[in-house]
Every structure is written in C-alpha cells, then in structure tokens.
Enzyme design. Structure first.
Site, mmCIF file in Angstrom:
data_model
loop_
_atom_site.group_PDB
_atom_site.id
_atom_site.type_symbol
_atom_site.label_atom_id
_atom_site.label_comp_id
_atom_site.label_asym_id
_atom_site.label_seq_id
_atom_site.Cartn_x
_atom_site.Cartn_y
_atom_site.Cartn_z
ATOM 1 N N CYS A 2 53.304 45.186 53.934
ATOM 2 C CA CYS A 2 53.710 46.582 54.223
ATOM 3 C C CYS A 2 55.363 46.630 54.471
ATOM 4 C CB CYS A 2 52.866 47.091 55.436
ATOM 5 S SG CYS A 2 51.305 46.892 55.194
ATOM 6 N N ARG A 27 57.761 42.116 48.719
ATOM 7 C CA ARG A 27 56.803 41.875 49.871
ATOM 8 C C ARG A 27 55.490 41.897 49.539
ATOM 9 N NH1 ARG A 27 59.997 42.787 54.947
ATOM 10 N NH2 ARG A 27 58.136 42.807 56.049
ATOM 11 N N TRP A 74 49.980 47.393 52.124
ATOM 12 C CA TRP A 74 49.140 46.271 51.737
ATOM 13 C C TRP A 74 47.977 46.337 52.469
ATOM 14 C CZ3 TRP A 74 47.101 41.687 53.942
ATOM 15 C CH2 TRP A 74 46.522 40.645 52.945
ATOM 16 N N ASN A 99 53.057 49.048 59.883
ATOM 17 C CA ASN A 99 52.851 47.800 59.428
ATOM 18 C C ASN A 99 52.351 46.834 60.525
ATOM 19 O OD1 ASN A 99 53.158 45.231 58.456
ATOM 20 N ND2 ASN A 99 55.592 45.129 58.531
ATOM 21 N N GLY A 100 51.117 46.007 60.173
ATOM 22 C CA GLY A 100 50.307 45.270 61.140
ATOM 23 C C GLY A 100 49.148 45.589 61.240
ATOM 24 N N GLU A 481 49.027 21.508 46.440
ATOM 25 C CA GLU A 481 49.960 22.573 45.838
ATOM 26 C C GLU A 481 49.612 23.194 44.490
ATOM 27 O OE1 GLU A 481 51.931 25.047 47.114
ATOM 28 O OE2 GLU A 481 53.382 25.555 45.643
ATOM 29 N N LYS A 485 48.673 26.968 43.256
ATOM 30 C CA LYS A 485 49.388 27.817 42.443
ATOM 31 C C LYS A 485 48.457 28.218 41.097
ATOM 32 C CE LYS A 485 52.460 28.281 43.780
ATOM 33 N NZ LYS A 485 53.058 27.960 44.997
ATOM 34 N N GLU A 488 46.275 31.060 42.722
ATOM 35 C CA GLU A 488 46.706 32.264 43.161
ATOM 36 C C GLU A 488 47.346 33.254 42.029
ATOM 37 O OE1 GLU A 488 50.012 32.367 45.804
ATOM 38 O OE2 GLU A 488 50.866 30.585 45.062
ATOM 39 N N HIS A 504 32.752 10.854 47.516
ATOM 40 C CA HIS A 504 32.070 11.364 48.636
ATOM 41 C C HIS A 504 31.697 13.015 48.654
ATOM 42 C CE1 HIS A 504 33.487 7.724 50.712
ATOM 43 N NE2 HIS A 504 34.480 7.906 50.384
ATOM 44 N N LYS A 603 54.309 38.714 49.139
ATOM 45 C CA LYS A 603 55.096 37.736 49.228
ATOM 46 C C LYS A 603 55.339 37.449 50.538
ATOM 47 C CE LYS A 603 58.295 35.026 47.719
ATOM 48 N NZ LYS A 603 57.704 33.676 47.105
HETATM 49 C C1 AGP Z 1 52.932 30.518 48.176
HETATM 50 O O1 AGP Z 1 52.751 30.553 46.667
HETATM 51 C C2 AGP Z 1 52.289 31.654 48.692
HETATM 52 N N1 AGP Z 1 52.143 32.650 48.103
HETATM 53 C C3 AGP Z 1 51.926 31.546 50.174
HETATM 54 O O2 AGP Z 1 51.090 30.280 50.402
HETATM 55 C C4 AGP Z 1 53.136 31.175 51.251
HETATM 56 O O3 AGP Z 1 53.709 29.990 51.205
HETATM 57 C C5 AGP Z 1 52.733 31.534 52.541
HETATM 58 O O4 AGP Z 1 52.226 32.962 52.703
HETATM 59 C C6 AGP Z 1 53.830 31.073 53.589
HETATM 60 O O5 AGP Z 1 54.824 32.111 53.462
HETATM 61 P P1 AGP Z 1 56.424 31.725 54.031
HETATM 62 O O6 AGP Z 1 57.037 30.365 53.555
HETATM 63 O O7 AGP Z 1 57.180 32.751 53.913
HETATM 64 O O8 AGP Z 1 55.959 31.528 55.623
#
Ligand code: AGP
Length: 608
Positions: A2, A27, A74, A99-100, A481, A485, A488, A504, A603
């Site tokens: 938001c 964002r 959001w 926002n929140g 990671e 990627k 997401e 395991h 974001k």
């Molecule tokens: C990464 O691709 C993300 N979209 C997400 O995991 C991000 O790294 C996480 O929300 C943390 O964000 P920040 O680094 O702005 O704190």
C-alpha cells in the site's frame, strides 16, 4: 505494498496525487483510488486496474479538488475489489486511506456496530474511518489523536473530513509516513519520492506521531499528545530516487536488473585498499572489537543473503553467526546477547517484519546494530547504529536480483573486516579478497553471456509444475534463492534442499518428470554432490547442472550441463545465483506471467 499520498493546496491537486501513486507503483498493489473534499462531502474514484487506468477515469470525469488523499492497496482484509479499494468513507463525510493491519478490528467493529455504524466493505480500514467519525467534534486532528489510542497493529493513515476542506490529517505507527512542505501547499506520503518536486522538504514522522497539514503549515503531535517538531530534510529530486527508469533494450525490469549486476556490484565495492570498520560507520572500529557474535535478521531473498553470509562470517571471521527469519524472531523468546552485532539486511529498508525484529532486538538490550540496505533514506538505515549501503540503484522488479548480489558483496566485506580485526585475515589474504571482489564485475559478464543456453532450458522448464534445487554448503542458500525466484515469477512449485538431505525424504518426489537444478561449484563438497546427483539419476530424475569449468561434470543422458566460465572460490555464490535468476526469468517469460509484478506480491512488504 500500500502507498499513501495526500495534499492540501490551492490548485487542482489530483494530477499530483495520481503522479504520487504512479511513483509508488513499484511497491506492488492490486487496486487504487483517490478522493477529494467537496462541499457535498468527499468524492472518490477507485479502480482494480493500474494507476494509468485510474488516471484515465479521473480525466474523463473531470475529477478535481484542492484537498485530497490517494492510495494504492495491496489487499490484506477483503478481496481486491472496487468496494474494498481505498479511500474508504464513513457516512459520506469522512474519507480515509490506510496502510497496515488493524489487529483489534473485530472488537472495534462490534463496538461501532453497537453505535449504529454500518460496514459496507470487508476491510479493517473501515473501522478506523467509523472510529474517527464517532470521535469527531469539529477538530479532525483531535479526533485522529483520540482514535489512534484505540488502535492495535500497524498503520499509516491519511484522513479528510467534509467540514474541514483544507485539512489532511495523517498518523503512523509501524508503517512509514512523511510530511512534505511545499510553497503554500503541504503533503503526506508513504515515501518522499511520491511528492518529490511538489514538496521542497520532508520530515519523517516517528512512531505514534499524528500530523495535521493545512495550507498554513504542519502540526505534529507525538504519541503523548505533545506538539513536537521533526527534523526537516531536503527532499531528493525524483531523478535521484531513480526517476522513471528506462527499460532500454530489455523486455522487463527484472531482466534489466539482472544485467545491471556487474555495474551495481562495482558501485557497491568501496574505493579502498583495505577492509576497515570505518566502512560501516565512524564508531565501528571501537564497537566491532567488542562484539562476540552476529545475529542476522531479514526476510525472503535478504534472508538468503544472510544465510550465505553465515558461511563467510564463520569461516573467514571465525565469529559465531545466527540467521533468523525476522517475522519469527520478533515473536519468539530468545536469549539476548548484548555483545552481539545485530545485522538487518533489506533492499527496501521498510520491510515491516525486519523493522519490527530490529526494534525487538533493541528492546532486548542489543544496542549494536548494522543495516545492509539499498535505500539510504529508509527507516531501517535511520534506526541502526551502523550502515552499509548497497549501491544497486533502484530495483523495480518485485523479484530481487541486483539487490541480492550487492547485499552479498556488503556482507562479504563485513566478514573480511571482522576477520582482519579478529586476527584471522592477514595482509596477503586481504589483498587476495580485494582482488577477487574487484574482478567480480568482469566475471559476472562472463556468466551473463550464458543467457542463450539458459533460454534453451527455459522452454523445458516452462512445461513443468515442480522443480527441485540442490546445493551444498555455501551454495545451499543459492539453491534456496533459485527456487524462490522460480516460484515467485513463473508460479512453478520449487523447493530447495542441501543435496545431502535428498535421501532423507525429498528423493521420493524424484521421477522423470522432476527437473533437479543443481548448483555445482568446484569446492570441497563436489564429490559428495556428485554422489547426490547419482541418487537422482538412478530414479530417472532430470538433472540441470550449473557446473564450474573444472568439475568434469559432462552432459549425458538425463544430465544437462551449463558450464560456468570460472571457479570463484569463496565468492562463487555471487556468480552461481545469476544463471538461476536468468532461468526463472526466461521460464516466466515463456509462461507469459507478469514478470515484474507477479501476482499477490509486493515490492516493499510494509505490513506484517
Ligand atoms: C525477493 O525476490 C522478494 N520479492 C522478497 O522475498 C524480498 O526479498 C523480501 O520481501 C524482503 O524485502 P527487503 O529486502 O526489501 O527487506
């Protein structure tokens, strides 16, 4: 996540509000809206499309006003529908953007229902609107101050009222809000960049602050109700925040940002011939000598940077390092160590969970804190004693790429700095590490040249619904990671394991239909990794291996190999993550997803 913009002016402020929303688009959001105050009460336009569409709607409707609030939402409580989009009204006299998350919204809703208020949305925001309305006695500033006393949770809000046509009231706790000072007009916003150009100066509101902006000026009250002043800073020009970033020859920001990594890394490496604590802050030489362990707090990709750093900090600096997911740490009972250095890692510096974890650590008496962050003006950088700024430049794609590799650079510099201070890194090693760092941009260019081979693999991956990622040691976080990627942005279910864990449990998933991406550097665990690969092959699994040049892993039936140009020792994770970013990116492109704005994600995650 938001975003809020609000303004009081003598000119039609709607274009400024819309432009503010456009700048906050990065964002992430799923609906948006704007309201202005009129003699008949607030009027609004809302949309579940993009801000550009909202802009068209307001133009077509000749929607204008001198006082207004606007929002990108959001969804948390209630689906992303027009009805739940902000601004939310109370009895057609008051409008609010929020926002929140309000945690006690259910009890407040019952209390307000008993007073006769009707709820027409599924949002928690509507309780704030009615609560302020119920407390309003001709002074919106006073009503908001009384209302926030009853709110539990995190919020930044902007409120307007029909009876005060030249007033916007804002408040914050847990979510960011700035006030902006212009010439004869004033603003509130989630971020200075939203109002840069219209506001000449800004102040960051502190936790619990409530502000009133009018044509005449700004009043700020702290949590206790005292009128206070907050430091006034110059607002950076919009261009300094990155401005409207040109895509250049790239199809998406994510692709652009992947290819910007050599430059971002070279900008992040300090121009120094030595790893000195001063790189982190003036007082660091003294404080770093006294610390006996590291506690890293972060979320998502930044958390994986922390996991990688643990290997470096423990092997190079020989300092005990714990890495915790911020959203878990903040709520668990832990044993605080005042001699620990608390390191928060964040691209945005505004991630609610990481900020809360940082404050939690501080409240437990851990006063030595360091932020590794990409945004110099962020709340996190302001809250910590020490900082290492990554110079990745603005990252627009929701999937973090260049922020991650520059974080790794910062964390490696921390490890070597502490290693030197603690007598575990001699001058020769220091020079070798510096040389390795300096050569990184060139080495990365070599990896980026693998793109055509990765595109060929992405055609295969796009047809899959599951994938496994394997890594060992220093490269296990890189496998994590890579899996993050892929899921997401391509929406393919992906999981990562340290390769030794396969037998395991997860080996049960392996069939011919399961692609197994393997990160295979030429390190001490290579032979072990090769055995794990055999376990996969024996079950028919298809291996897709990113192998260092000298690993002698070659393509054969069921084993597809892309050879990395060079082995990079301790810094190898920074190279090995890049083909995984490209694989996720191109797979998503083949599947036709919204790469830069993947569904359901934001974001900057400014809510819990
Ligand atoms: C990464 O691709 C993300 N979209 C997400 O995991 C991000 O790294 C996480 O929300 C943390 O964000 P920040 O680094 O702005 O704190």
């Amino acid at each position: 996540m938001c975003g809020i913009v609000g303004a009081v002016a003598l000119r039609n402020i709607v274009p400024v509000l819309i432009e503010g929303l456009r700048r906050l688009e990065y964002r992430g959001y799923d609906s948006c809206g704007v309201a202005v105050v009129t003699a008949d009460g607030p009027q609004r336009v809302r949309s579940v499309a993009r801000v550009a569409e909202l802009d068209e709607q307001v133009r077509e409707a000749h929607f204008e006003g001198v006082t207004g609030i606007a929002h990108t939402r959001w969804a948390t409580h209630g689906a992303p529908t027009v009805n739940n989009a902000h601004p939310i009204f109370s009895r057609d006299t008051l409008a609010i953007v929020h926002n929140g998350i309000i945690e006690n919204y259910e009890s407040l809703r019952e209390m307000l229902r008993a007073k006769g208020y009707e709820f027409v949305s599924q949002t928690d925001t509507e309780v704030i609107a009615h609560l302020i309305h119920s407390l309003y006695q001709g002074d919106l500033f006073a009503a908001v101050r009384a209302a926030v006393q009853q709110l539990a949770g995190a919020y930044a809000i902007g409120v307007v009222h029909k009876n005060q046509p030249h007033t916007v009231v804002g408040a914050r706790a847990g979510s960011p809000l700035v006030v902006g000072y212009g010439k004869g007009e004033n603003f509130i916003a989630s971020d200075g960049l939203a109002i840069a150009g219209s506001a000449e100066h800004i102040s960051y509101l502190e936790e619990g602050d409530v502000c009133e902006i009018t044509l005449e000026g700004v009043r700020i009250a702290d949590r206790a109700g005292n009128i206070v002043t907050r430091e006034v800073r110059d607002v950076q020009a919009y261009g300094a925040y990155g401005g409207a970033v040109d895509l250049g020859p790239y199809r998406h920001y994510m692709q652009k940002e992947i290819f910007e990594q050599p430059r971002a890394i070279s900008d992040t490496i300090p121009a120094t011939d030595a790893f000195t604590p001063e790189l982190f802050g003036d007082n660091a030489p003294e404080v770093f000598k006294g610390i006996d362990s590291i506690l890293i707090l972060a979320c998502g990709t930044s958390y994986y940077a922390g996991l990688t750093a643990k290997y470096w900090l423990e092997s190079v600096a020989k300092i005990r390092t714990d890495v915790e997911i911020a959203s878990e740490y903040r709520y668990r009972e832990s044993v605080p160590n005042p001699r620990a250095l608390v390191v928060t890692i964040s691209q945005s510096g505004e991630t609610a969970d990481t900020l809360a974890a940082l404050k939690h650590a501080q409240s437990l008496g851990m006063e030595h804190t360091l932020a590794v962050c990409n945004v110099a003006t962020s709340a996190m950088v302001r809250l910590t004693e020490f900082k290492f700024l990554t110079h990745a430049g603005r990252e627009i794609g929701v999937a973090s790429t260049k922020a991650f590799t520059t974080q790794l650079v910062g964390l490696f510099i921390l490890a070597v700095t502490l290693g030197k201070l603690r007598g575990h890194v001699n001058a020769e090693q220091e020079a070798t590490y510096l040389k390795l760092l300096r050569h990184l941009p060139a080495a990365l260019n070599g990896v980026l040249a693998l793109e055509p081979q990765i595109i060929a693999w992405s055609e295969e991956f796009a047809r899959k619904e599951n994938a496994l990622f394997l890594g060992r040691g220093l490269h296990y976080p890189i496998a994590l990671e890579g899996a993050l990627k892929l899921k997401e942005i391509s929406y393919i279910h992906a999981e990562a394991y340290p390769a030794g864990e396969l037998k395991h449990g997860p080996l049960a998933l392996v069939t011919e239909a399961m692609p197994v991406v393997t990160v295979a550097p030429n390190d001490a665990l290579l032979e072990k990794l090769k055995s794990n690969m055999q376990e996969v092959r024996a079950r028919g699994g298809q291996l897709y291996v990113f192998a260092d040049a000298d690993t002698h892993i070659t393509s054969e039936d069921g084993i597809h190999v892309i050879r990395m140009p060079e082995h990079y020792g301790l810094l190898s994770p920074i190279l090995h993550v890049v083909p995984l970013q490209l694989l996720a990116y191109h797979t998503a492109c083949v599947r036709g997803t919204d790469v830069d704005k993947p569904r359901n994600l934001a974001k900057s995650v400014t809510v819990e």
